[in-house]
Enzyme design. Structure first.
Site, PDB file in Angstrom:
ATOM      1  N   VAL A 152       0.813  -1.216   0.000  1.00  0.00           N
ATOM      2  CA  VAL A 152       0.000   0.000   0.000  1.00  0.00           C
ATOM      3  C   VAL A 152       0.846   1.265   0.000  1.00  0.00           C
ATOM      4  CG1 VAL A 152      -0.204   0.233   2.510  1.00  0.00           C
ATOM      5  CG2 VAL A 152      -2.078   1.015   1.040  1.00  0.00           C
ATOM      6  N   ALA A 175       4.706  -5.384   7.399  1.00  0.00           N
ATOM      7  CA  ALA A 175       3.359  -5.278   6.844  1.00  0.00           C
ATOM      8  C   ALA A 175       3.416  -4.604   5.490  1.00  0.00           C
ATOM      9  CB  ALA A 175       2.444  -4.490   7.775  1.00  0.00           C
ATOM     10  N   ASP A 176       2.717  -5.178   4.528  1.00  0.00           N
ATOM     11  CA  ASP A 176       2.557  -4.520   3.241  1.00  0.00           C
ATOM     12  C   ASP A 176       1.291  -3.694   3.205  1.00  0.00           C
ATOM     13  OD1 ASP A 176       4.614  -5.590   0.944  1.00  0.00           O
ATOM     14  OD2 ASP A 176       4.398  -6.987   2.603  1.00  0.00           O
ATOM     15  N   CYS A 177       0.334  -4.038   4.053  1.00  0.00           N
ATOM     16  CA  CYS A 177      -0.889  -3.244   4.167  1.00  0.00           C
ATOM     17  C   CYS A 177      -1.591  -3.612   5.467  1.00  0.00           C
ATOM     18  CB  CYS A 177      -1.812  -3.504   2.979  1.00  0.00           C
ATOM     19  SG  CYS A 177      -3.329  -2.509   2.991  1.00  0.00           S
ATOM     20  N   ALA A 226      -1.866  -7.591   5.929  1.00  0.00           N
ATOM     21  CA  ALA A 226      -1.299  -8.391   4.842  1.00  0.00           C
ATOM     22  C   ALA A 226       0.215  -8.300   4.915  1.00  0.00           C
ATOM     23  CB  ALA A 226      -1.789  -7.893   3.489  1.00  0.00           C
TER      24      ALA A 226
END
Length: 359
Positions: free
Chosen positions: A96, A250-252, A260
């Site tokens: 994100v 965390a990527d999002c 995620a």
């Protein structure tokens, strides 16, 4: 020791470590255009949500620095920036940070159109904005790392007399950020005060970011008792009571705290819950998307089957076998002890309230 520099920006030139070649070769490649930035992100020569956003924006800056004379007016420059950002978002849609910084840079570029300035002045302003992103990420991660360190010190086991042993998955250090790290930033901050007893790293199949990248950083940095384990060994390790807490990136992160991250994070969280091990997500606010009510709305990238069926170009699977290869999974908020940000450590239940008041 200074952290590794995976992203170098100097005098309008962008260079990154080609992470596909690690840990056996440390090779820097030049990124001279937006398309080269997109390619590096999509091929995972650069990875990690913060680093993806930084390299994406700096690839715009690199092309502007090289092609500064092709824009006749501010409107055409603004169009180039917006089109470039829209393209860069498509390289890896789950992370994100790229979307968040694209929105911020688009809004900034738009605001420049309303001021009376030349094309050169507008271009210099955009270049400065992109350069500042690199500096801001480093400062943010240092602050996040210290918040995480303080939270880990509050764990009661032996009052931290002998230090703390942590476990992580994927790579969240200097190679995934501007040069300090998120989850590995917490590790770095603990090590700085001599409270890091050990670090366990999952190999992180199928792309092996744990064994190729986190292990590489651990060796270079000289972290004590840095130990690589197979993904399938994590349950056995946690049952042995050798781990004090898990720290992951965390990527999002959705508004409710659903997160995620690299595939395998969810099973690590489940096993931590089963063995009463604290599980912390380390995420700068650029990785938090309050517009998503839950993790159900996070798009999950799927990678090519070849990443599963071969290792370093050597086939390891039966020819013709079908593959399911999601790059990420979603850890539900109920499994997360706390979310470590640059503003503090918050429970998933408090995340939206706390972050909304600060951004």
């Amino acid at each position: 020791m200074a952290p590794l520099e995976a992203i170098i920006w100097h005098d309008g030139q962008l260079r990154i470590i080609d992470q596909l070649l690690l840990p056996f070769k440390t090779v820097y490649i030049d990124i001279k255009s937006v398309q080269e930035g997109w390619d590096a992100i999509q091929k995972m020569q650069v990875r990690g949500a913060p680093a993806i956003a930084i390299v994406g924006c700096l690839s715009i800056a690199a092309e502007l620095a090289k092609e500064s004379s092709i824009f006749n007016d501010c409107t055409s420059l603004h169009t180039f920036v917006c089109d470039s950002l829209a393209h860069l978002i498509t390289a890896r849609p789950t992370a994100v940070n790229m979307k968040a910084e694209a929105l911020r840079l688009t809004e900034y570029s738009c605001s420049l159109l309303t001021t009376s300035q030349s094309v050169t002045e507008m271009m210099n302003s955009i270049l400065a904005w992109c350069e500042n992103l690199l500096k801001m990420d480093l400062a943010t991660n240092k602050t996040l790392g210290d918040w995480g360190m303080q939270k880990i010190l509050q764990l009661s086991k032996k009052d931290g007399e002998d230090g703390f042993s942590l476990i992580t998955i994927c790579n969240t250090g200097s190679l995934a950020t501007a040069g300090y790290g998120t989850a590995l930033g917490v590790v770095r901050s603990l090590h700085a005060i001599k409270k890091l007893k050990g670090l366990y790293m999952l190999e992180t199949r199928p792309y092996m970011q744990g064994s190729r990248l986190s292990a590489y950083e651990a060796v270079v940095e000289g972290w004590p008792n840095a130990t690589l384990i197979c993904d399938g060994a994590v349950g056995a390790l946690l049952s042995s009571s050798q781990v004090d807490a898990a720290v992951v990136g965390a990527d999002c992160v959705a508004a409710n705290g659903d997160t995620a991250n690299k595939i395998g994070t969810y099973q690590l969280a489940v096993l931590c819950a089963a063995h009463h091990v604290k599980f912390f997500v380390c995420a700068p606010t650029s990785s938090i998307n309050l517009k998503l009510s839950s993790g159900a709305g996070i798009p999950i990238e799927h990678r090519p089957a070849l990443e599963m069926t071969s290792v370093a170009g050597v086939p390891v699977a039966a020819p013709g076998i079908a593959c399911w290869n999601p790059a990420f999974d979603v850890t539900p908020a109920r499994l997360i002890t706390g979310i470590i940000t640059e503003y503090g450590v918050f429970t998933p239940e408090k995340l939206e309230e706390e972050i909304s008041s600060r951004i």
